[in-house]
Design a protein around this motif. Structure first.
Motif, short mmCIF file in Angstrom:
data_model
loop_
_atom_site.label_atom_id
_atom_site.label_comp_id
_atom_site.label_asym_id
_atom_site.label_seq_id
_atom_site.Cartn_x
_atom_site.Cartn_y
_atom_site.Cartn_z
N THR A 33 18.69 8.71 -0.17
CA THR A 33 18.26 9.03 -1.53
C THR A 33 16.74 9.15 -1.60
O THR A 33 16.00 8.38 -0.97
N LYS A 34 16.31 10.10 -2.39
CA LYS A 34 14.88 10.42 -2.46
C LYS A 34 14.07 9.32 -3.14
O LYS A 34 12.95 9.02 -2.72
N TRP A 35 14.64 8.70 -4.17
CA TRP A 35 13.87 7.70 -4.91
C TRP A 35 13.61 6.45 -4.08
O TRP A 35 12.58 5.80 -4.26
N THR A 36 14.53 6.07 -3.17
CA THR A 36 14.27 4.90 -2.34
C THR A 36 13.17 5.19 -1.32
O THR A 36 12.35 4.32 -1.02
N ARG A 37 13.14 6.41 -0.81
CA ARG A 37 12.06 6.78 0.11
C ARG A 37 10.72 6.77 -0.61
O ARG A 37 9.70 6.37 -0.04
N ARG A 38 10.71 7.22 -1.85
CA ARG A 38 9.45 7.23 -2.62
C ARG A 38 8.97 5.82 -2.93
O ARG A 38 7.78 5.54 -2.90
N ALA A 98 1.81 2.71 0.82
CA ALA A 98 0.51 3.27 0.43
C ALA A 98 -0.31 2.25 -0.36
O ALA A 98 -1.53 2.16 -0.19
N LEU A 99 0.36 1.48 -1.22
CA LEU A 99 -0.34 0.46 -2.00
C LEU A 99 -0.99 -0.58 -1.11
O LEU A 99 -2.16 -0.92 -1.25
N MET A 115 -8.69 -8.15 -2.11
CA MET A 115 -8.43 -7.69 -3.47
C MET A 115 -6.98 -7.98 -3.87
O MET A 115 -6.70 -8.36 -5.00
N GLN A 116 -6.04 -7.80 -2.95
CA GLN A 116 -4.64 -8.10 -3.24
C GLN A 116 -4.46 -9.58 -3.56
O GLN A 116 -3.75 -9.94 -4.52
N LEU A 117 -5.12 -10.45 -2.78
CA LEU A 117 -5.02 -11.88 -3.04
C LEU A 117 -5.64 -12.25 -4.39
O LEU A 117 -5.07 -13.06 -5.13
N PHE A 118 -6.78 -11.67 -4.73
CA PHE A 118 -7.40 -11.93 -6.03
C PHE A 118 -6.50 -11.46 -7.17
O PHE A 118 -6.35 -12.15 -8.17
N LEU A 119 -5.92 -10.28 -7.02
CA LEU A 119 -5.04 -9.78 -8.08
C LEU A 119 -3.82 -10.67 -8.25
O LEU A 119 -3.37 -10.91 -9.37
#
Length: 87
Positions: free
Chosen positions: A46-51, A58-59, A67-71
């Motif tokens: 399915t396309k939505w699971t790949r997205r 990417a995130l 920055m991830q830890l601070f957020l």
């Protein structure tokens, strides 16, 4: 003034190394499980699971770890999710 002997320092270093190894193993196992989940999402039909999987990758590849830890530590409590510093 407190003086530490060589054996006191060595004992403390070995205790710290034990915790480092245990935490590293936990991180490796957790990372492998999350990585396998993302892998299966990336190869799904399915396309939505790949997205979703591509967006997740990417995130986390596109932002610095600090920055991830601070957020997570300062941002999630604003949403009502409290995280303890040791967690």
């Amino acid at each position: 003034m407190i003086e530490f002997t060589f054996w006191d320092i060595l004992r403390n270093l070995l205790l710290a190394a034990r915790w480092t190894v245990l935490l590293s193993l936990a991180a490796f196992v957790g990372g492998a499980l999350v990585g396998l989940a993302v892998l299966f999402l990336r190869i799904a039909k399915t396309k939505w699971t790949r997205r979703i999987a591509s967006g997740y990758v990417a995130l986390f590849q596109g932002t610095p770890l600090l920055m991830q830890l601070f957020l997570m530590f300062f941002g999630l409590p604003m949403l009502g999710l409290r995280i303890e510093p040791w967690t």
